[in-house]
Design an enzyme around this catalytic site. Structure first.
Site, short mmCIF file in Angstrom:
data_model
loop_
_atom_site.label_atom_id
_atom_site.label_comp_id
_atom_site.label_asym_id
_atom_site.label_seq_id
_atom_site.Cartn_x
_atom_site.Cartn_y
_atom_site.Cartn_z
N THR A 1 -1.64 -0.52 -3.98
CA THR A 1 -2.30 0.25 -4.69
C THR A 1 -1.46 1.69 -3.85
O THR A 1 -1.25 1.22 -2.63
CB THR A 1 -3.56 0.19 -4.50
OG1 THR A 1 -3.70 0.17 -2.31
CG2 THR A 1 -4.70 -1.13 -4.94
N MET B 1 5.48 1.07 -3.68
CA MET B 1 6.50 2.25 -4.07
C MET B 1 7.95 1.23 -4.12
O MET B 1 8.44 0.90 -4.36
CB MET B 1 6.59 3.36 -4.43
CG MET B 1 5.99 4.28 -4.04
SD MET B 1 6.23 5.91 -3.23
CE MET B 1 4.98 6.17 -2.75
N GLU C 1 0.95 -0.92 -0.15
CA GLU C 1 0.19 0.19 0.06
C GLU C 1 0.61 1.32 -0.25
O GLU C 1 1.69 2.12 0.75
CB GLU C 1 -0.85 -0.26 1.59
CG GLU C 1 -2.03 -1.40 1.54
CD GLU C 1 -3.03 -1.03 2.62
OE1 GLU C 1 -4.10 -0.66 2.53
OE2 GLU C 1 -2.50 -0.34 3.84
N CYS C 2 1.16 1.90 -0.68
CA CYS C 2 1.32 3.24 -1.03
C CYS C 2 3.33 3.16 -1.31
O CYS C 2 3.55 2.55 -1.88
CB CYS C 2 0.78 4.33 -0.20
SG CYS C 2 0.77 6.05 -0.49
N GLY C 3 3.50 3.19 -0.36
CA GLY C 3 5.06 2.98 -0.06
C GLY C 3 5.18 1.81 -0.44
O GLY C 3 6.34 1.07 -0.35
#
Length: 452
Positions: A442, A347, A342-344
């Site tokens: 995501t 990435m 999720e998010c970080g």
């Protein structure tokens, strides 16, 4: 003819109040933390909550009160989820920190699963009264008019009283207090301007509790100020029982992604909603924490791997050189173990991260995402995402409520989309997530299933 039986409500042990403000930046967080800490030091069993989707403030609450804090979000959470959280975490006194200004929620009057996400919506839903923090710097009697206006704006909430913040002097207080008394607004006390009470901040909010080594001392200073300046006994007396229906049956919403879940947990991966972890544990899942920054690989026995959000951009060089961690992710992917970021965390599953100075750091390469913090762009808001395929978030066609907040720019993608995504107004947004084999990610943080 008799009417329907009354809806049962939660018990007296859920007596509480909500600390709110007229706007962001009024001192709501620092005063709420001071109250939590001061009440805990009095020997009270304090349960804390955060209104809205913020994942930083609850970590401070947990330190202040000595027990986990949970989010209560009326836009993204179903009524049963909210009621279940309040019921399961009843305490001697409940202190809730509001979000933004008292009436600030999703624009246009558009409700989510329960309401618009405003602090006032939670107050109306629970029956907990509002304790209003007013920043009176640069104000005198007008502060009383603001308090009266907020108290009268909605008939379905109750204002217990006000706390004045950033009072310049006793003379300054004397220009405000009589007007409050004349209008029947209770004054719980006043705090002077004091830069020593401020907590360090960065672009997503406060610097994390885990990154603030002197946080116990800082919280004690806040509690000292609260005890010296506010009427704690009156505040305790203002607390009221929650009026939520009693939640019945199993916990709403969230199926664990696996039976043994390897969860990244350290200063780079901290943005995990506590209610999700609780729901997984209540469903019988085992959480296996590991630290990517310490170059730990996910447990080989895990049947799912979860990388929460956080600040990977601040530790990108360390993560890029964490050979055991990256190899462990690739081994799990090769074995078709479900991996989600999720998010970080998303990435880190991608090809690489460009830091704020433009330096590129290679990541796991399990997804095609490349992101940059050298080209900052704010992405912020609630999300309703419909899953396109079966995966750790649910089966195809399931809708998930979540929240997106980051400053990364997408440089490249290259995988199949995971979701069709919409904002709180129902407008389509470009956040589609990604999936490749058993790996998915995501930018939004999942909060609850969208109940239909």
């Amino acid at each position: 003819m008799t009417g329907p039986a009354p809806t049962p409500t939660s018990t007296e042990s859920s007596r509480g109040f909500i600390v709110a403000a007229a706007r962001s930046g009024a001192g709501k967080t620092t005063i709420a933390l001071g109250l939590m800490r001061a009440l805990a030091r009095r020997g009270r069993q304090v349960q804390t909550f955060k209104c809205g989707p913020d994942y930083i403030d609850p970590a401070f609450h947990s330190v202040a009160a000595g027990k986990p804090s949970f989010n209560l979000d009326t836009w993204s959470m179903a009524p049963a989820t909210l009621a279940g959280l309040v019921q399961r975490h009843a305490a001697e006194i409940v202190v809730v920190e509001g979000v933004m200004g008292l009436f600030d929620g999703v624009a246009g009057g558009r409700a989510g699963q329960t309401a618009r996400g405003a602090t006032a919506d939670l107050a109306a839903l629970t029956g907990w009264p509002v304790v209003l923090v007013l920043d009176v710097s640069g104000q005198a009697e007008t502060a009383a008019a603001v308090a009266v206006g907020l108290a009268r704006y909605r008939a379905d909430i109750s204002l217990a009283g006000v706390i004045l913040n950033r009072v310049a002097s006793p003379r300054h207080l004397a220009t405000i207090a009589p007007a409050l008394a004349r209008e029947g607004v209770r004054l719980f006390g006043a705090l002077a301007s004091d830069t020593r009470l401020a907590l360090p901040e960065r672009h997503l909010g406060l610097v994390q509790a885990v990154e603030t080594p002197d946080i116990p001392q800082r919280l004690d200073r806040l509690a000292d100020a609260v005890e010296a300046s506010l009427d704690l006994s009156a505040l305790e007396g203002a607390a009221r029982p929650a009026a939520l229906p009693v939640a019945t049956g199993s916990i709403a919403g969230w199926r664990p992604p696996g039976q043994r879940i390897a969860l990244a947990q350290d200063r780079a991966f901290t943005f995990m909603y506590p209610h999700l972890l609780e729901s997984w544990r209540l469903a019988g899942a085992e959480i296996l924490p590991f630290s990517p920054l310490a170059d730990q690989a996910p447990d080989l026995s895990a049947d799912a791997v979860w990388l929460p959000g956080g600040y990977p951009e601040l530790h990108a060089g360390v993560l890029a050189s964490a050979g055991r961690f990256l190899a462990g992710l690739r081994t799990a992917a090769a074995r078709a173990v479900p991996i989600h970021g999720e998010c970080g965390g998303y990435m880190v599953l991608g090809e690489g991260i460009e830091d704020a100075r433009g330096g590129r750091h290679a990541m796991a390469g399990l997804l095609g995402l490349s992101s940059s913090f050298a080209r900052r762009r704010l992405h912020l808001g609630y999300r309703r995402a419909q899953l396109l395929v079966d995966g750790v978030l649910g089966s195809a066609g399931t809708s998930v409520a979540g929240h997106e907040f980051h400053y990364a720019t997408i440089l490249a993608t290259g995988d199949d989309p995971l979701v069709d995504c919409f904002d709180a107004s129902g407008t389509f947004v470009s956040e589609a997530g990604a999936r490749r084999g058993s790996v998915s990610g995501t930018f939004f943080h999942a909060i609850d299933r969208w109940q239909t």
